[in-house]
Design a protein around this motif. Structure first.
Motif, PDB file in Angstrom:
ATOM      1  N   MET A   1       0.809  -1.234   0.087  1.00 28.85           N
ATOM      2  CA  MET A   1       0.085  -0.039   0.116  1.00 28.85           C
ATOM      3  C   MET A   1       1.028   1.354  -0.202  1.00 28.85           C
ATOM      4  SD  MET A   1      -2.823   1.164   2.933  1.00 28.85           S
ATOM      5  CE  MET A   1      -3.811   2.442   2.641  1.00 28.85           C
ATOM      6  N   PRO A   2       0.587   2.107  -0.820  1.00 27.06           N
ATOM      7  CA  PRO A   2       1.343   3.331  -0.890  1.00 27.06           C
ATOM      8  C   PRO A   2       1.218   4.279   0.301  1.00 27.06           C
ATOM      9  CG  PRO A   2      -0.317   3.518  -2.542  1.00 27.06           C
ATOM     10  CD  PRO A   2      -0.421   2.224  -1.932  1.00 27.06           C
ATOM     11  N   PHE A   3       2.030   5.483   0.271  1.00 27.87           N
ATOM     12  CA  PHE A   3       1.471   6.514   1.216  1.00 27.87           C
ATOM     13  C   PHE A   3       0.229   7.038   1.035  1.00 27.87           C
ATOM     14  CE2 PHE A   3       6.018   6.178   2.356  1.00 27.87           C
ATOM     15  CZ  PHE A   3       5.918   6.783   3.571  1.00 27.87           C
ATOM     16  N   VAL A   4      -0.689   7.518   2.012  1.00 26.63           N
ATOM     17  CA  VAL A   4      -1.950   8.135   1.711  1.00 26.63           C
ATOM     18  C   VAL A   4      -2.092   9.130   2.687  1.00 26.63           C
ATOM     19  CG1 VAL A   4      -4.597   7.595   1.945  1.00 26.63           C
ATOM     20  CG2 VAL A   4      -3.254   5.902   1.334  1.00 26.63           C
ATOM     21  N   ASN A   5      -2.674  10.417   2.077  1.00 21.88           N
ATOM     22  CA  ASN A   5      -2.858  11.542   2.882  1.00 21.88           C
ATOM     23  C   ASN A   5      -4.261  11.269   3.387  1.00 21.88           C
ATOM     24  OD1 ASN A   5      -0.643  13.019   2.216  1.00 21.88           O
ATOM     25  ND2 ASN A   5      -1.586  13.834   0.339  1.00 21.88           N
ATOM     26  N   GLU A   6      -4.348  11.715   4.848  1.00 19.28           N
ATOM     27  CA  GLU A   6      -5.512  11.361   5.814  1.00 19.28           C
ATOM     28  C   GLU A   6      -5.393  12.245   7.027  1.00 19.28           C
ATOM     29  OE1 GLU A   6      -6.042   7.247   6.274  1.00 19.28           O
ATOM     30  OE2 GLU A   6      -4.584   7.270   8.120  1.00 19.28           O
ATOM     31  N   TYR A   7      -6.825  12.080   7.404  1.00 21.09           N
ATOM     32  CA  TYR A   7      -6.890  13.001   8.804  1.00 21.09           C
ATOM     33  C   TYR A   7      -6.487  11.998   9.866  1.00 21.09           C
ATOM     34  CZ  TYR A   7      -8.895  16.979   6.604  1.00 21.09           C
ATOM     35  OH  TYR A   7      -9.254  18.016   5.865  1.00 21.09           O
ATOM     36  N   VAL A   8      -5.887  12.296  10.933  1.00 19.63           N
ATOM     37  CA  VAL A   8      -5.357  11.393  12.112  1.00 19.63           C
ATOM     38  C   VAL A   8      -6.820  11.178  12.893  1.00 19.63           C
ATOM     39  CG1 VAL A   8      -3.663  11.028  13.553  1.00 19.63           C
ATOM     40  CG2 VAL A   8      -3.036  12.196  11.842  1.00 19.63           C
ATOM     41  N   SER A   9      -6.819   9.927  13.230  1.00 23.07           N
ATOM     42  CA  SER A   9      -8.015   9.535  14.163  1.00 23.07           C
ATOM     43  C   SER A   9      -7.500  10.163  15.568  1.00 23.07           C
ATOM     44  CB  SER A   9      -8.066   8.154  14.158  1.00 23.07           C
ATOM     45  OG  SER A   9      -7.073   7.491  14.675  1.00 23.07           O
ATOM     46  N   ASP A  10      -8.473  10.364  16.582  1.00 27.47           N
ATOM     47  CA  ASP A  10      -8.055  10.574  17.870  1.00 27.47           C
ATOM     48  C   ASP A  10      -7.239   9.712  18.495  1.00 27.47           C
ATOM     49  OD1 ASP A  10      -9.467  13.070  17.531  1.00 27.47           O
ATOM     50  OD2 ASP A  10     -11.192  12.468  18.329  1.00 27.47           O
ATOM     51  N   GLU A  11      -7.503   8.550  18.452  1.00 30.27           N
ATOM     52  CA  GLU A  11      -6.688   7.373  18.799  1.00 30.27           C
ATOM     53  C   GLU A  11      -5.159   7.484  18.530  1.00 30.27           C
ATOM     54  OE1 GLU A  11      -9.534   6.676  17.168  1.00 30.27           O
ATOM     55  OE2 GLU A  11     -10.874   6.751  18.929  1.00 30.27           O
ATOM     56  N   ASP A  12      -5.071   7.576  17.054  1.00 32.73           N
ATOM     57  CA  ASP A  12      -3.663   7.657  16.851  1.00 32.73           C
ATOM     58  C   ASP A  12      -3.045   8.980  17.081  1.00 32.73           C
ATOM     59  OD1 ASP A  12      -3.428   5.336  15.292  1.00 32.73           O
ATOM     60  OD2 ASP A  12      -4.300   5.812  13.469  1.00 32.73           O
TER      61      ASP A  12
ATOM     62  N   GLU B   1      -9.551  26.189  10.445  1.00 33.60           N
ATOM     63  CA  GLU B   1     -10.922  25.335   9.806  1.00 33.60           C
ATOM     64  C   GLU B   1     -10.880  24.045   9.919  1.00 33.60           C
ATOM     65  OE1 GLU B   1     -11.840  26.549   5.945  1.00 33.60           O
ATOM     66  OE2 GLU B   1     -11.728  28.831   6.285  1.00 33.60           O
ATOM     67  N   ILE B   2      -9.857  23.445   9.958  1.00 33.99           N
ATOM     68  CA  ILE B   2      -9.644  22.135   9.988  1.00 33.99           C
ATOM     69  C   ILE B   2      -9.258  21.548  11.556  1.00 33.99           C
ATOM     70  CG2 ILE B   2      -8.423  19.815   9.241  1.00 33.99           C
ATOM     71  CD1 ILE B   2      -7.768  21.287   6.869  1.00 33.99           C
ATOM     72  N   HIS B   3     -10.014  20.848  12.128  1.00 34.23           N
ATOM     73  CA  HIS B   3      -9.939  20.593  13.608  1.00 34.23           C
ATOM     74  C   HIS B   3      -9.374  19.199  13.877  1.00 34.23           C
ATOM     75  CE1 HIS B   3     -12.271  24.111  14.265  1.00 34.23           C
ATOM     76  NE2 HIS B   3     -13.148  24.067  13.266  1.00 34.23           N
ATOM     77  N   GLN B   4      -8.752  18.723  12.902  1.00 38.38           N
ATOM     78  CA  GLN B   4      -7.802  17.464  13.294  1.00 38.38           C
ATOM     79  C   GLN B   4      -6.514  17.590  12.524  1.00 38.38           C
ATOM     80  OE1 GLN B   4     -10.745  14.870  11.216  1.00 38.38           O
ATOM     81  NE2 GLN B   4     -10.281  13.368  12.701  1.00 38.38           N
ATOM     82  N   HIS B   5      -5.705  16.651  13.348  1.00 41.11           N
ATOM     83  CA  HIS B   5      -4.230  16.404  12.503  1.00 41.11           C
ATOM     84  C   HIS B   5      -4.523  15.692  11.385  1.00 41.11           C
ATOM     85  CE1 HIS B   5      -1.973  18.061  16.050  1.00 41.11           C
ATOM     86  NE2 HIS B   5      -2.632  17.150  16.692  1.00 41.11           N
ATOM     87  N   SER B   6      -3.444  15.964  10.155  1.00 40.34           N
ATOM     88  CA  SER B   6      -3.511  15.258   9.005  1.00 40.34           C
ATOM     89  C   SER B   6      -2.145  14.924   8.871  1.00 40.34           C
ATOM     90  CB  SER B   6      -3.774  16.201   7.911  1.00 40.34           C
ATOM     91  OG  SER B   6      -3.064  17.270   7.540  1.00 40.34           O
ATOM     92  N   TRP B   7      -1.803  13.610   8.160  1.00 48.31           N
ATOM     93  CA  TRP B   7      -0.373  12.869   8.060  1.00 48.31           C
ATOM     94  C   TRP B   7      -0.698  12.390   6.741  1.00 48.31           C
ATOM     95  CZ3 TRP B   7       0.108   9.091  12.580  1.00 48.31           C
ATOM     96  CH2 TRP B   7      -0.780   8.208  12.423  1.00 48.31           C
ATOM     97  N   CYS B   8       0.475  11.983   6.379  1.00 50.44           N
ATOM     98  CA  CYS B   8       0.832  10.961   5.193  1.00 50.44           C
ATOM     99  C   CYS B   8       1.167   9.603   5.665  1.00 50.44           C
ATOM    100  CB  CYS B   8       1.805  11.542   4.089  1.00 50.44           C
ATOM    101  SG  CYS B   8       2.016  10.653   2.680  1.00 50.44           S
TER     102      CYS B   8
END
Length: 61
Positions: free
Chosen positions: A1-12, A40-47
């Motif tokens: 699976m390649p890298f994916v941009n997504e919002y981080v869950s609260d648990e992570d 405006e975005i209320h979560q962390h994001s990561w790759c």
């Protein structure tokens, strides 16, 4: 699976302590978790590559 941009869950975010990483390396501007209420975005994001267990997280220059 390649890298994916997504919002981080609260648990992570808690598991990898992303708030403290942000505060350590992003020394100009708002600190976490207050910064999440400012933007405006209320979560962390990561790759992330979940198969390999690698992740990239932007926390400043």
């Amino acid at each position: 699976m390649p890298f994916v941009n997504e919002y981080v869950s609260d648990e992570d975010a808690l598991k990898y302590d992303l708030d403290n990483l942000w505060n350590k390396y992003y020394f100009t501007g708002l600190k976490m978790p207050e910064a999440l209420t400012y933007f405006e975005i209320h979560q962390h994001s990561w790759c992330v590559n979940k198969e390999q267990g690698y992740w990239l997280f932007y926390c400043g220059m």
